[in-house]
Design an enzyme around this catalytic site. Structure first.
Site, PDB file in Angstrom:
ATOM      1  NE  ARG A 164      -5.784 -12.670   5.007  1.00 25.17           N
ATOM      2  CZ  ARG A 164      -6.383 -11.289   5.107  1.00 25.17           C
ATOM      3  NH1 ARG A 164      -6.216 -10.623   4.276  1.00 25.17           N
ATOM      4  NH2 ARG A 164      -7.079 -11.323   6.369  1.00 25.17           N
ATOM      5  CE1 TYR A 196      -9.135  -2.445   0.369  1.00 23.85           C
ATOM      6  CE2 TYR A 196      -8.583  -0.372  -0.843  1.00 23.85           C
ATOM      7  CZ  TYR A 196      -8.151  -1.427  -0.132  1.00 23.85           C
ATOM      8  OH  TYR A 196      -6.957  -1.656   0.396  1.00 23.85           O
ATOM      9  CB  THR A 231      -6.881  -6.351   9.356  1.00 21.18           C
ATOM     10  OG1 THR A 231      -7.149  -7.604   8.705  1.00 21.18           O
ATOM     11  CG2 THR A 231      -7.111  -5.063   8.904  1.00 21.18           C
ATOM     12  NE  ARG A 257      -1.803  -6.109   7.065  1.00 18.70           N
ATOM     13  CZ  ARG A 257      -2.926  -6.751   6.564  1.00 18.70           C
ATOM     14  NH1 ARG A 257      -3.395  -7.638   7.210  1.00 18.70           N
ATOM     15  NH2 ARG A 257      -3.441  -6.259   5.375  1.00 18.70           N
ATOM     16  CG  PHE A 278     -14.161   1.577   6.785  1.00 17.71           C
ATOM     17  CD1 PHE A 278     -13.258   0.896   5.780  1.00 17.71           C
ATOM     18  CD2 PHE A 278     -14.757   0.905   7.868  1.00 17.71           C
ATOM     19  CE1 PHE A 278     -13.659  -0.506   5.682  1.00 17.71           C
ATOM     20  CE2 PHE A 278     -14.952  -0.608   7.820  1.00 17.71           C
ATOM     21  CZ  PHE A 278     -14.282  -1.096   6.437  1.00 17.71           C
ATOM     22  CE  LYS A 284      -3.685  -2.349   2.650  1.00 17.02           C
ATOM     23  NZ  LYS A 284      -4.580  -2.108   3.815  1.00 17.02           N
ATOM     24  CG  ASN A 308      -3.053  -2.467   7.058  1.00 20.39           C
ATOM     25  OD1 ASN A 308      -3.178  -2.299   5.922  1.00 20.39           O
ATOM     26  ND2 ASN A 308      -4.262  -3.309   7.717  1.00 20.39           N
ATOM     27  CD  GLU A 366      -8.306  -8.721  -3.536  1.00 18.95           C
ATOM     28  OE1 GLU A 366      -9.127  -7.997  -2.595  1.00 18.95           O
ATOM     29  OE2 GLU A 366      -7.342  -9.349  -3.318  1.00 18.95           O
TER      30      GLU A 366
END
Length: 151
Positions: free
Chosen positions: A85, A49, A91, A102, A57, A9, A112, A126
């Site tokens: 994962r 998303y 998260t 993270r 949010f 990100k 994150n 995705e």
């Protein structure tokens, strides 16, 4: 082999963590079969998303993911979704175990570092949102016989 989608990100890119994320994936034995840096357009972010569209949010999430460049990847390996994962961690970085991406690099749930698909359906959606079929490279790692007992 299973494929999953991983995205560093904007906070991870800005903090210079792209190499760290890639390194952890590769050292685990996973294979990157597609990768690119891009600045996500708002419409693409809203599609990415979409499952959060009705949540309070959503707008802030879209604003954030479009605030800077990201690095999108398709990662392949045995049980890739679950393995990635686990490497990524919870998260919320405050709940992520030390040793996870993270857990080691995040402090705030809104920053994150990385996104990883949470299911085969999400991975497929995705991957197809970010990559065309001709951008995904099928190749064999020389060390796969040393990583997997059976392929």
């Amino acid at each position: 082999m299973e494929r999953t989608f991983v995205m560093v990100k904007p906070d991870g890119v800005q903090r210079g963590l792209v190499g760290e994320v890639i390194g952890r994936l590769e050292r685990k034995g996973l294979k990157i079969v597609a990768m690119k840096m891009l600045w996500i357009a708002r419409e693409m972010a809203e599609n990415h998303y979409a499952e959060h569209r009705e949540k309070p949010f959503f707008s802030a999430l879209v604003d954030y993911i479009t605030s800077g460049p990201v690095v999108a990847m398709v990662v392949e390996g045995k049980n890739a979704i679950k393995v990635v994962r686990t490497l990524v961690g919870a998260t919320n970085p405050a709940e992520a175990a030390p040793g996870t991406i993270r857990g080691d690099f995040g402090l705030d749930v809104g920053r994150n570092v990385v996104h990883a698909s949470d299911s085969p359906q999400s991975a497929e959606r995705e991957i197809s949102l970010f990559f065309s079929d001709d951008e995904i490279v099928n190749w064999e790692k020389a060390d796969e016989d040393w990583i997997y007992e059976e392929r």
